[in-house]
Design a protein around this motif. Structure first.
Motif, PDB file in Angstrom:
ATOM      1  N   VAL A  25       0.833  -1.206   0.000  1.00  0.00           N
ATOM      2  CA  VAL A  25       0.000   0.000   0.000  1.00  0.00           C
ATOM      3  C   VAL A  25       0.866   1.254   0.000  1.00  0.00           C
ATOM      4  O   VAL A  25       0.619   2.208  -0.751  1.00  0.00           O
ATOM      5  N   THR A  26       1.907   1.264   0.821  1.00  0.00           N
ATOM      6  CA  THR A  26       2.804   2.427   0.876  1.00  0.00           C
ATOM      7  C   THR A  26       3.457   2.687  -0.476  1.00  0.00           C
ATOM      8  O   THR A  26       3.516   3.836  -0.955  1.00  0.00           O
ATOM      9  N   LEU A  27       3.953   1.633  -1.101  1.00  0.00           N
ATOM     10  CA  LEU A  27       4.618   1.787  -2.399  1.00  0.00           C
ATOM     11  C   LEU A  27       3.634   2.241  -3.464  1.00  0.00           C
ATOM     12  O   LEU A  27       3.919   3.159  -4.251  1.00  0.00           O
ATOM     13  N   GLN A  28       2.463   1.612  -3.519  1.00  0.00           N
ATOM     14  CA  GLN A  28       1.496   1.971  -4.558  1.00  0.00           C
ATOM     15  C   GLN A  28       0.984   3.397  -4.379  1.00  0.00           C
ATOM     16  O   GLN A  28       0.821   4.145  -5.359  1.00  0.00           O
ATOM     17  N   ASP A  29       0.750   3.807  -3.142  1.00  0.00           N
ATOM     18  CA  ASP A  29       0.303   5.179  -2.895  1.00  0.00           C
ATOM     19  C   ASP A  29       1.362   6.190  -3.327  1.00  0.00           C
ATOM     20  O   ASP A  29       1.039   7.246  -3.890  1.00  0.00           O
ATOM     21  N   ALA A  30       2.633   5.878  -3.071  1.00  0.00           N
ATOM     22  CA  ALA A  30       3.699   6.804  -3.461  1.00  0.00           C
ATOM     23  C   ALA A  30       3.767   6.956  -4.973  1.00  0.00           C
ATOM     24  O   ALA A  30       3.900   8.076  -5.490  1.00  0.00           O
ATOM     25  N   VAL A  31       3.655   5.855  -5.684  1.00  0.00           N
ATOM     26  CA  VAL A  31       3.663   5.923  -7.146  1.00  0.00           C
ATOM     27  C   VAL A  31       2.471   6.741  -7.648  1.00  0.00           C
ATOM     28  O   VAL A  31       2.596   7.588  -8.543  1.00  0.00           O
ATOM     29  N   ALA A  32       1.313   6.510  -7.082  1.00  0.00           N
ATOM     30  CA  ALA A  32       0.105   7.194  -7.534  1.00  0.00           C
ATOM     31  C   ALA A  32       0.162   8.701  -7.286  1.00  0.00           C
ATOM     32  O   ALA A  32      -0.373   9.499  -8.070  1.00  0.00           O
ATOM     33  N   GLN A  33       0.797   9.121  -6.199  1.00  0.00           N
ATOM     34  CA  GLN A  33       0.805  10.533  -5.821  1.00  0.00           C
ATOM     35  C   GLN A  33       1.949  11.328  -6.440  1.00  0.00           C
ATOM     36  O   GLN A  33       1.908  12.564  -6.455  1.00  0.00           O
ATOM     37  N   CYS A  34       2.972  10.644  -6.949  1.00  0.00           N
ATOM     38  CA  CYS A  34       4.114  11.365  -7.515  1.00  0.00           C
ATOM     39  C   CYS A  34       3.780  11.925  -8.889  1.00  0.00           C
ATOM     40  O   CYS A  34       3.120  11.266  -9.699  1.00  0.00           O
ATOM     41  N   PRO A  35       4.258  13.129  -9.216  1.00  0.00           N
ATOM     42  CA  PRO A  35       3.996  13.703 -10.531  1.00  0.00           C
ATOM     43  C   PRO A  35       4.918  13.115 -11.593  1.00  0.00           C
ATOM     44  O   PRO A  35       6.003  12.607 -11.281  1.00  0.00           O
ATOM     45  N   PRO A  36       4.521  13.183 -12.864  1.00  0.00           N
ATOM     46  CA  PRO A  36       5.412  12.732 -13.938  1.00  0.00           C
ATOM     47  C   PRO A  36       6.746  13.465 -13.895  1.00  0.00           C
ATOM     48  O   PRO A  36       6.812  14.654 -13.550  1.00  0.00           O
ATOM     49  N   GLY A  37       7.810  12.727 -14.207  1.00  0.00           N
ATOM     50  CA  GLY A  37       9.147  13.296 -14.179  1.00  0.00           C
ATOM     51  C   GLY A  37       9.847  13.137 -12.844  1.00  0.00           C
ATOM     52  O   GLY A  37      10.986  13.581 -12.691  1.00  0.00           O
ATOM     53  N   SER A  38       9.194  12.509 -11.873  1.00  0.00           N
ATOM     54  CA  SER A  38       9.783  12.344 -10.551  1.00  0.00           C
ATOM     55  C   SER A  38      10.031  10.869 -10.256  1.00  0.00           C
ATOM     56  O   SER A  38       9.682   9.990 -11.044  1.00  0.00           O
ATOM     57  N   ALA A  39      10.637  10.603  -9.085  1.00  0.00           N
ATOM     58  CA  ALA A  39      11.001   9.238  -8.718  1.00  0.00           C
ATOM     59  C   ALA A  39      10.528   8.906  -7.316  1.00  0.00           C
ATOM     60  O   ALA A  39      10.531   9.757  -6.417  1.00  0.00           O
ATOM     61  N   VAL A  40      10.143   7.648  -7.121  1.00  0.00           N
ATOM     62  CA  VAL A  40       9.945   7.065  -5.801  1.00  0.00           C
ATOM     63  C   VAL A  40      11.243   6.344  -5.453  1.00  0.00           C
ATOM     64  O   VAL A  40      11.658   5.423  -6.167  1.00  0.00           O
ATOM     65  N   TYR A  41      11.892   6.763  -4.366  1.00  0.00           N
ATOM     66  CA  TYR A  41      13.233   6.295  -4.024  1.00  0.00           C
ATOM     67  C   TYR A  41      13.151   5.324  -2.857  1.00  0.00           C
ATOM     68  O   TYR A  41      12.634   5.671  -1.782  1.00  0.00           O
ATOM     69  N   LEU A  42      13.677   4.116  -3.042  1.00  0.00           N
ATOM     70  CA  LEU A  42      13.685   3.108  -1.995  1.00  0.00           C
ATOM     71  C   LEU A  42      15.076   3.014  -1.387  1.00  0.00           C
ATOM     72  O   LEU A  42      16.056   2.758  -2.089  1.00  0.00           O
TER      73      LEU A  42
END
Length: 425
Positions: free
Chosen positions: A39-56
């Motif tokens: 859920v945390t990962l999917q929410d982060a992807v959904a909320q990030c704008p195009p051109g950005s990154a979700v960093y683990l």
């Protein structure tokens, strides 16, 4: 049958491809919770704008299926692992078949999907682990054991692919390691413009149907500076009823165990303009391979292999139009304008089998040299010969009996990011 055929083809990705650069903006920086992070990962992807990154960041993230968003990059740092849950019901498409053997396959969602995405991808020095060898939750066998049981008993294993890219554009993978996929590591369908740069794929040789990268109905794709060893085709280029595949560059790569650099077996929509340059195949069963039959055949043309080094292959060259000898149909496999240039190898069977005299293969062999013990198996093929060892029947220019100079120092060596930690089984 040997005869003069046509000139070499031009083939490649039509883009100008440079080493990818990760996004400047990190919209979410995540640490693993030690529990289920889906859920945390999917929410982060959904909320990030195009051109950005979700960093683990470092540690192990345990997750079920994730759906990527257009323009968003998943960036996994070195020391971090994104690990797929080995839980069939997490991937089930609603039929209750995921994790079972049934008459139909395709009962599981992929671990990571790019569907109708434009831009984005996966970056970083971290790892995505499919846990193909781990026991499935609620079962007494792994995904891989299920696949082997399906092979022995009949039927189709329903297991998830690691990454599926479907109807997408401008997708990029850079630096990431993919390992232990339950099924294909990366499968592509109707993708335009994709780059795989410095990707490592590492899975045991006995893991059934774990192709490295499969390209279907796609165009303008580059796979470069990658190293791949797996339980099936290292790379497979396909074109079934969903459309043609063309303009593909596979350059400066190293393949360990697996089934080789394959085209087919589904080629009914046509495959063309393929460049394979600077490839080492170390211990793959087949080396460079084109496979099809009358049940799934079509036109394969404009394929160039150059600066290829082959070691320890049973079939270093394997161009066959009878992949399934029991196949029936009228989809005739036709391979033409196939060029091999500056190819070196050891022993093994060098196979070029056209379907019949009316559908002969059209092959150019230019500076193609194997050991004295290698054997040509040629049927229904028109071949241009220049600097070939061992000689083919039909004649060629003079060659020394010691013409083969082996692969020592030739073309490619394993890349600096070493493959390790897995043994073939």
């Amino acid at each position: 049958m040997l005869a003069i055929t046509c000139l070499p083809a031009q083939a490649r990705d039509r883009r100008t491809v440079a080493e990818p650069v990760a996004p400047n903006y990190v919209c979410a920086r995540l640490a693993p919770s030690g529990e289920n992070d889906t859920v945390t990962l999917q929410d982060a992807v959904a909320q990030c704008p195009p051109g950005s990154a979700v960093y683990l960041t470092g540690g192990i993230f345990l997750s079920g299926p994730l759906e990527m968003k257009s323009g968003v990059t998943l960036w996994i740092e070195g020391g971090a692992t994104l690990m797929a849950l080995a839980q069939p019901n997490a991937y089930d498409k609603g039929r209750g078949s995921c994790g079972r053997i049934e008459g139909k396959g395709d009962g599981c969602r992929p671990f990571i999907s790019f569907s109708k995405a434009r831009g984005g991808g996966i970056y970083g020095e971290g790892i995505i682990d499919g846990q193909g060898g781990a026991l499935m939750v609620g079962a007494t066998e792994s995904w891989w054991q299920l696949a082997r049981r399906a092979q022995a008993e009949g039927g189709n294993q329903n297991v998830p692919r690691l990454i599926q890219i479907d109807h997408a554009n401008d997708i990029t993978f850079h630096g990431i390691t993919l390992r232990n996929a339950p099924n294909f590591h990366v499968a592509m369908n109707r993708v335009e413009s994709a780059t795989f740069w410095g990707v490592t794929i590492d899975t045991p040789a006995g893991a059934r149907n774990t192709d490295g990268i499969d390209l279907g109905a796609s165009q303008d794709v580059t796979i470069t500076h990658c190293q791949i060893r797996t339980g099936d085709d290292n790379v497979a280029i396909k074109a079934g009823s969903n459309g043609p595949t063309r303009h593909i560059s596979i350059t400066d790569n190293y393949f360990g165990w697996g089934h080789g650099m394959s085209i087919g077996s589904e080629v009914s929509s046509g495959i063309s303009d393929i460049l394979v340059h600077g490839l080492t195949l170390d211990g793959t069963t087949s080396g460079v391979r084109i496979k099809s039959d009358v049940g799934r055949g079509g036109l394969v043309e404009g394929v160039t292999y150059e600066n290829v080094c082959l070691r320890g292959n049973r079939w270093p060259i394997n161009f066959d139009t009878r992949y399934d000898v029991q196949a029936h149909g009228n989809k005739i496999p036709v391979y033409r304008r196939i060029t091999l240039r500056h190819v070196r190898g050891g022993d093994g069977a060098l196979v070029m089998h056209g379907l019949d005299r009316d559908h002969a293969l059209e092959i150019v062999l230019d500076d193609v040299r194997f050991s004295d013990s290698a054997t040509w198996q040629v049927e229904n093929a028109n071949v241009v010969i220049s600097g070939v060892w061992p000689p083919l029947r039909g004649g060629q220019g003079p060659l020394s009996s010691r013409a083969w100079d082996g692969c020592a120092g030739a073309f490619r060596q394993p890349l600096s990011k070493a493959l390790n930690g897995l043994a073939p089984r």
